[in-house]
Write an enzyme that holds these catalytic residues in place. Structure first.
Site, short mmCIF file in Angstrom:
data_model
loop_
_atom_site.label_atom_id
_atom_site.label_comp_id
_atom_site.label_asym_id
_atom_site.label_seq_id
_atom_site.Cartn_x
_atom_site.Cartn_y
_atom_site.Cartn_z
N ASN A 143 0.82 -1.20 0.00
CA ASN A 143 0.00 0.00 0.00
C ASN A 143 0.86 1.25 0.00
O ASN A 143 1.79 1.36 -0.78
CB ASN A 143 -1.00 -0.05 1.16
CG ASN A 143 -2.42 -0.11 0.65
OD1 ASN A 143 -2.80 0.65 -0.23
ND2 ASN A 143 -3.22 -1.03 1.18
N ASP A 190 -3.52 2.18 5.04
CA ASP A 190 -3.72 2.10 3.59
C ASP A 190 -2.75 3.06 2.92
O ASP A 190 -1.54 2.95 3.10
CB ASP A 190 -5.18 2.40 3.27
CG ASP A 190 -5.63 1.82 1.93
OD1 ASP A 190 -4.86 1.90 0.95
OD2 ASP A 190 -6.75 1.31 1.84
#
Length: 280
Positions: A143, A190
């Site tokens: 990510n 994320d």
């Protein structure tokens, strides 16, 4: 701090926002639809389909863009002509997920398995000469990735590790010395971005928030959102003083969290760094 809603829920799985004056402002992704979205000054959102999956987009120094697509990379020239490079793998159960450019103009994009099996992904690097190499093995959900203002550190999220890691960075040797920057407990990191002061802003895919950590790893700011799945963030606006935040409704029940998939913005009192561009 609370974020304000900028658009309707225009993306199923919004991701990868990038601000560039070269292309006139903000672009972000409806990743699993394979679409690149653009925000006009009047708030209108346009959409362009580029691939089955589009995982990351960055400007090229000589015009056009570089993209991470489902199983590799693609280059778009200044006239909008898209060229897909050779696929890096054939397994349809694995896709690209997120990427960024380093201070030397090389483009990274990391992969993940659709079933999120541990170690099913890798972090790849596309060099300006078109060569590709693996720079990190055994990734689960590759990510967020960004560099410190002086370019000496790279911050990286493998979501299923529940923390943010940091590497030393050198143009010749690349990434080295991986170590934990911050532990996030049950929060799932994320996308991330690094501001001009070295603060690390981390979107939480299960946390309805973006958190800022100081260069020493101390939590010192939180931006709250009205949706759970906060996917990525970037600084933009003419002064790079606005934090743009993408969200997702992937995996949500129909009707749940009606604002999921919208684009949000927050004034956070600091400025970001200009986007790093691909040198190829």
């Amino acid at each position: 701090m609370k974020a304000e809603q900028l658009t309707e829920p225009v993306a199923h799985h919004g991701e990868g926002p990038v601000w560039s004056e070269r292309w006139g402002g903000l672009r972000w992704l409806d990743m699993l639809a394979g679409d690149v979205l653009s925000l006009a000054s009047d708030g209108f959102v346009s959409r362009r389909h580029v691939a089955g999956v589009v995982a990351a987009v960055r400007p090229r120094r000589e015009g056009g863009v570089v993209l991470g697509i489902e199983r590799g990379f693609a280059l778009e020239d200044a006239h909008g002509v898209l060229t897909r490079l050779e696929e890096l793998w054939t397994d349809e159960g694995v896709r690209m997920n997120e990427g960024a450019c380093d201070p030397d103009g090389r483009f990274y994009c990391g992969s993940m398995a659709y079933d999120k099996r541990p170690g099913g992904g890798k972090l790849y690097r596309l060099d300006p000469d078109g060569s590709v190499r693996v720079v990190l093995e055994g990734v689960t959900i590759s990510n967020g990735l960004d560099w410190s203002p002086d370019g000496s550190l790279a911050y990286y999220n493998d979501t299923d590790t529940f923390g943010v890691d940091v590497f030393d960075y050198d143009g010749g040797t690349g990434l080295s010395g991986r170590r934990r920057f911050v532990e996030l407990g049950e929060a799932r990191p994320d996308g991330l971005t690094v501001d001009a002061g070295g603060g690390v802003w981390v979107a939480l895919s299960n946390g309805a928030a973006v958190r800022r950590y100081t260069p020493k790893g101390d939590l010192d700011a939180v931006v709250e959102l009205p949706v759970t799945k906060v996917t990525a963030c970037t600084f933009g606006g003419p002064g790079l003083d606005q934090l743009f935040i993408t969200t997702s409704r992937d995996g949500l029940e129909p009707g749940a969290e009606p604002l999921a998939g919208a684009l949000f913005r927050a004034d956070v009192g600091v400025t970001g760094q200009p986007v790093r561009e691909f040198a190829g």
